[in-house]
Scaffold this motif. Structure first.
Motif, short mmCIF file in Angstrom:
data_model
loop_
_atom_site.label_atom_id
_atom_site.label_comp_id
_atom_site.label_asym_id
_atom_site.label_seq_id
_atom_site.Cartn_x
_atom_site.Cartn_y
_atom_site.Cartn_z
N VAL A 1 0.85 -1.20 0.00
CA VAL A 1 0.00 0.00 0.00
C VAL A 1 0.88 1.24 0.00
O VAL A 1 2.07 1.19 0.31
CB VAL A 1 -0.95 0.05 1.23
CG1 VAL A 1 -1.96 -1.08 1.19
CG2 VAL A 1 -0.16 0.02 2.53
N TRP A 2 0.28 2.38 -0.33
CA TRP A 2 0.98 3.66 -0.22
C TRP A 2 1.00 4.11 1.23
O TRP A 2 0.00 4.00 1.93
CB TRP A 2 0.28 4.72 -1.08
CG TRP A 2 0.44 4.49 -2.55
CD1 TRP A 2 -0.47 3.91 -3.39
CD2 TRP A 2 1.57 4.84 -3.35
NE1 TRP A 2 0.03 3.87 -4.67
CE2 TRP A 2 1.27 4.45 -4.68
CE3 TRP A 2 2.79 5.47 -3.09
CZ2 TRP A 2 2.16 4.65 -5.73
CZ3 TRP A 2 3.67 5.66 -4.14
CH2 TRP A 2 3.37 5.25 -5.44
N ARG A 3 2.16 4.62 1.67
CA ARG A 3 2.32 5.07 3.05
C ARG A 3 3.16 6.35 3.11
O ARG A 3 4.11 6.50 2.34
CB ARG A 3 3.00 4.01 3.92
CG ARG A 3 2.28 2.68 4.00
CD ARG A 3 3.12 1.66 4.77
NE ARG A 3 2.55 0.33 4.68
CZ ARG A 3 1.67 -0.19 5.55
NH1 ARG A 3 1.28 0.55 6.58
NH2 ARG A 3 1.20 -1.40 5.40
N ILE A 4 2.82 7.23 4.03
CA ILE A 4 3.64 8.42 4.29
C ILE A 4 4.93 7.96 4.97
O ILE A 4 4.90 7.28 5.99
CB ILE A 4 2.88 9.42 5.18
CG1 ILE A 4 1.65 9.97 4.44
CG2 ILE A 4 3.80 10.56 5.60
CD1 ILE A 4 0.78 10.87 5.28
N LYS A 5 6.06 8.31 4.37
CA LYS A 5 7.39 7.92 4.86
C LYS A 5 7.50 6.41 5.04
O LYS A 5 8.31 5.92 5.84
CB LYS A 5 7.73 8.63 6.18
CG LYS A 5 7.68 10.14 6.12
CD LYS A 5 8.60 10.74 5.07
CE LYS A 5 10.05 10.65 5.41
NZ LYS A 5 10.91 11.34 4.39
N GLY A 6 6.69 5.66 4.29
CA GLY A 6 6.71 4.21 4.39
C GLY A 6 6.11 3.67 5.67
O GLY A 6 6.26 2.48 5.97
N ILE A 7 5.40 4.52 6.44
CA ILE A 7 4.95 4.15 7.79
C ILE A 7 3.44 4.06 7.90
O ILE A 7 2.88 3.07 8.36
CB ILE A 7 5.46 5.18 8.83
CG1 ILE A 7 6.98 5.20 8.84
CG2 ILE A 7 4.92 4.88 10.22
CD1 ILE A 7 7.56 6.35 9.63
N ILE A 8 2.74 5.12 7.50
CA ILE A 8 1.33 5.25 7.85
C ILE A 8 0.51 5.65 6.62
O ILE A 8 0.98 6.41 5.76
CB ILE A 8 1.15 6.29 8.99
CG1 ILE A 8 -0.26 6.24 9.57
CG2 ILE A 8 1.53 7.70 8.54
CD1 ILE A 8 -0.38 6.98 10.90
N GLN A 9 -0.72 5.12 6.53
CA GLN A 9 -1.55 5.37 5.36
C GLN A 9 -2.36 6.66 5.48
O GLN A 9 -2.62 7.32 4.48
CB GLN A 9 -2.50 4.18 5.15
CG GLN A 9 -1.79 2.90 4.73
CD GLN A 9 -2.76 1.75 4.62
OE1 GLN A 9 -2.88 0.94 5.53
NE2 GLN A 9 -3.45 1.67 3.50
N VAL A 10 -2.80 7.00 6.70
CA VAL A 10 -3.65 8.19 6.84
C VAL A 10 -2.79 9.44 6.96
O VAL A 10 -1.69 9.40 7.52
CB VAL A 10 -4.62 8.07 8.04
CG1 VAL A 10 -5.62 6.94 7.81
CG2 VAL A 10 -3.87 7.85 9.35
#
Length: 378
Positions: free
Chosen positions: A201-210
């Motif tokens: 899935v796409w993640r902010i900084k590889g960490i979180i989706q929201v």
């Protein structure tokens, strides 16, 4: 008054669901009825929810935590208190009141993290989506952070193939949505890795989706993830500025005669059911237990994806069960305001105010968690 929100319903009325599923079949509010259901998948229930009712207003809250239950429990204890106080001070409900209540809750949680993180550094990585609905004077406000969702079921115009239409009333702040991903990238033009594709899935900084939440302090305040104390949870994340925000999206709508019901739910439901499927289920079935029916429909879908039966899913214990589905919270609000005034009758029969909270944890209804400073009101 607001303190009544903070006690799980079972402690007041002695109700207990079966296994990991809890529900409340039907209860009145000023302009209709409502139903709640929750199913737990995580070791600690990270979803929290509540409904506040009075003759003049109805508030609905769904808080989907991540990284732990602390942030969602904190919101469950504080957000409606802030809203109630601000409504009194400013003479009524408004988008500005709701935004200030979100801001105050975010700031209080930040202060809690600052006070406790040297002993509990993990709390800097805890956050929660936040979905709120408020109805007053036939005006509906929907405010959200994250990817919990509010969907309206409204009667279709004559001649349409389907008798009911699903209308989404909230914005999914999830970088899996291309528009949200572009929004985040536009805010960080100097960071080519602000959003990356990681673990499917796409993640902010590889960490979180929201992209929006209450909490997640380590992704909003760079000084936290630079601190060596936090590095026991992972390598430092180079941040030049916050990569998440607590700024809610707010939609305002005048309720219309064709508006029939609202579904407020954490993303655990929407991972399994489309907006249209959920609205069809509510439209075609009796009111009593309708939230539980939606949860069970989602569980059937989760089981089907694994080529299992629903009965097989029910036998899986919390914690392990998270591999099959998320915590799921559903609140269905029926809108009968166009059938005539009801608030005076509601006041006569049910008292001036009421607040129902789902359990803090399905298996820990009588635990000592209420004494934890994270979710005790101070």
């Amino acid at each position: 008054m607001m303190g009544r929100c903070m006690r799980p319903l079972e402690r007041c009325l002695g109700w207990r669901g079966d296994g990991l599923l809890w529900h409340m079949d039907l209860k009145p509010h000023a302009s209709g009825d409502y139903s709640i259901a929750v199913v737990q998948a995580n070791s600690s229930l990270e979803d929290q929810s509540q409904v506040f009712t009075s003759p003049s207003a109805t508030y609905v809250g769904v808080y989907d935590g991540h990284g732990g239950p602390e942030a969602s429990r904190f919101i469950n204890n504080r957000l409606f208190s802030h809203m109630h106080k601000l409504v009194s001070e400013q003479g009524g409900l408004s988008a500005e009141v709701i935004k200030k209540a979100f801001d105050a809750t975010e700031e209080e949680f930040l202060q809690l993290v600052k006070r406790s993180w040297t002993k509990r550094p993990q709390i800097a990585s805890v956050g929660s989506c936040c979905l709120v609905g408020a109805i007053a004077d036939d005006i509906l406000y929907v405010a959200n952070l994250g990817d919990s969702r509010a969907v309206l079921g409204r009667r279709a115009p004559e001649g349409k193939r389907k008798p009911v239409v699903a209308e989404r009333l909230s914005t999914d702040h999830n970088v899996g949505v291309e528009e949200v991903r572009k929004e985040v990238e536009a805010l960080h033009p100097d960071d080519s890795h602000i959003v990356v594709y990681s673990r499917g899935v796409w993640r902010i900084k590889g960490i979180i989706q929201v992209s929006r939440s209450i909490g997640d302090v380590y992704l909003k305040k760079p000084e936290f993830n630079r601190n060596p104390l936090f590095h026991q949870f992972g390598p430092p994340i180079p941040l030049k500025r916050p990569v998440m925000t607590a700024e809610p999206s707010i939609q305002i709508r005048k309720l219309r005669p064709q508006d029939m019901f609202l579904i407020f739910a954490s993303d655990g439901l929407w991972e399994q059911l489309s907006d249209e499927a959920a609205v069809d289920i509510v439209f075609k079935n009796p009111r009593a237990g309708i939230a539980k029916r939606l949860v069970r429909a989602a569980l059937h879908e989760a089981a089907k994806k694994r080529e299992m039966r629903y009965d097989d899913i029910k036998r899986i214990e919390k914690g392990v069960r998270r591999h099959f589905h998320d915590d799921i919270t559903v609140i269905v609000i029926y809108l009968d305001q166009h059938r005539g005034p009801r608030s005076s009758k509601f006041k006569e029969q049910h008292g001036a105010v009421d607040c129902t909270s789902a359990p803090v944890d399905i298996y820990s209804l009588n635990s000592d968690e209420a004494d934890d400073p994270v979710h005790t009101i101070t």
